[in-house]
Write a protein that holds these residues in place. Structure first.
Motif, short mmCIF file in Angstrom:
data_model
loop_
_atom_site.label_atom_id
_atom_site.label_comp_id
_atom_site.label_asym_id
_atom_site.label_seq_id
_atom_site.Cartn_x
_atom_site.Cartn_y
_atom_site.Cartn_z
N UNK A 206 0.86 -0.86 -0.16
CA UNK A 206 -0.14 -0.02 -0.09
C UNK A 206 1.01 1.07 -0.08
N UNK A 207 0.40 2.38 -0.45
CA UNK A 207 1.07 3.60 -0.75
C UNK A 207 -0.28 4.46 -0.42
N UNK A 208 0.18 5.51 0.54
CA UNK A 208 -0.66 6.62 0.73
C UNK A 208 -0.01 7.76 1.56
N UNK A 209 -0.90 8.90 1.45
CA UNK A 209 -0.37 10.16 2.18
C UNK A 209 -1.02 9.94 3.62
N UNK A 210 0.09 10.49 4.55
CA UNK A 210 -0.23 10.80 5.75
C UNK A 210 0.22 11.90 6.16
N UNK A 211 -0.31 12.57 7.45
CA UNK A 211 -0.03 13.80 7.91
C UNK A 211 0.97 13.57 9.19
N UNK A 212 1.86 14.40 9.25
CA UNK A 212 2.72 14.19 10.47
C UNK A 212 2.80 15.71 11.06
N UNK A 213 2.25 15.53 12.25
CA UNK A 213 2.33 16.75 13.42
C UNK A 213 3.16 16.53 14.56
N UNK A 214 3.82 17.60 14.97
CA UNK A 214 4.41 17.71 15.91
C UNK A 214 3.86 18.45 17.13
N UNK A 215 3.97 18.04 18.25
CA UNK A 215 3.40 18.68 19.44
C UNK A 215 4.39 18.58 20.51
N UNK A 216 5.43 19.51 20.66
CA UNK A 216 6.27 19.28 21.77
C UNK A 216 7.40 17.92 21.58
#
Length: 177
Positions: free
Chosen positions: A124-134
């Motif tokens: 599988x190949x997909x887009x993912x969001x990466x967020x950083x919180x501290x």
């Protein structure tokens, strides 16, 4: 004094390498195989997902116990486990892959690897969001699979309520190991 400095440097390097791995044991996956327009929703949620993300190699491994998916209806949960997923025989679903071109910053990244469901692995190949919180890293996204690609048959009687495709949505909040 020299030994103390060497020991301090070794500990510093070791802790830096050690902190490259981030984990969670409380991620969430939603499985939605609802037929558009159907009266009954076929949505299961699993909130006991384990995952490890290695920032240095960008390897991502996710593991879910199939029996941990919860549905609105106990009967739907029973059918999911016994008739479709055969969770006594095939208790785990997993993903092993990479977050491509991850640069340590928040953003949208391609994620690619092997998704194993019902004992069948597919790329599988997909887009993912990466967020950083501290100190926390959040990875989230969704993709659609065909149930037949994982040898999950939808009987004719169930086609009014159970789609032949399923949307998989994932949320992971990872912390340093």
């Amino acid at each position: 004094m020299k030994r103390l400095v060497v020991l301090f440097i070794a500990l510093l390097i070791g802790s830096t390498m050690f902190s490259q791995k981030m984990i969670t044991r409380s991620g969430e996956i939603k499985f939605d195989a609802t037929v558009p327009g159907a009266m009954d929703e076929v949505i299961g949620t699993n909130k006991t997902i384990s995952a490890i993300f290695d920032k240095s190699t960008t390897d991502l491994v996710v593991l879910a116990l199939v029996k941990s998916f919860k549905f609105k209806s106990p009967l739907m949960e029973e059918h999911f486990n016994e008739n479709y997923m055969e969770s006594d025989k095939l208790p785990k679903a997993s993903f092993k892959g990479k977050v491509l071109n991850y640069n340590g910053k928040a953003g949208s990244y391609d994620v690619e690897g092997d998704l194993t469901i019902h004992g069948v692995a597919n790329k599988v190949k997909t887009k993912m969001a990466v967020a950083i919180d501290g100190e926390k890293l959040m990875i989230s996204g969704a993709f659609t699979i065909k149930l037949l690609d994982y040898k999950i048959d939808v009987p004719a009687l169930a086609k009014k309520t159970l789609s032949e495709t399923a949307k998989i949505a994932i949320k992971l909040v990872l912390e340093n190991k």
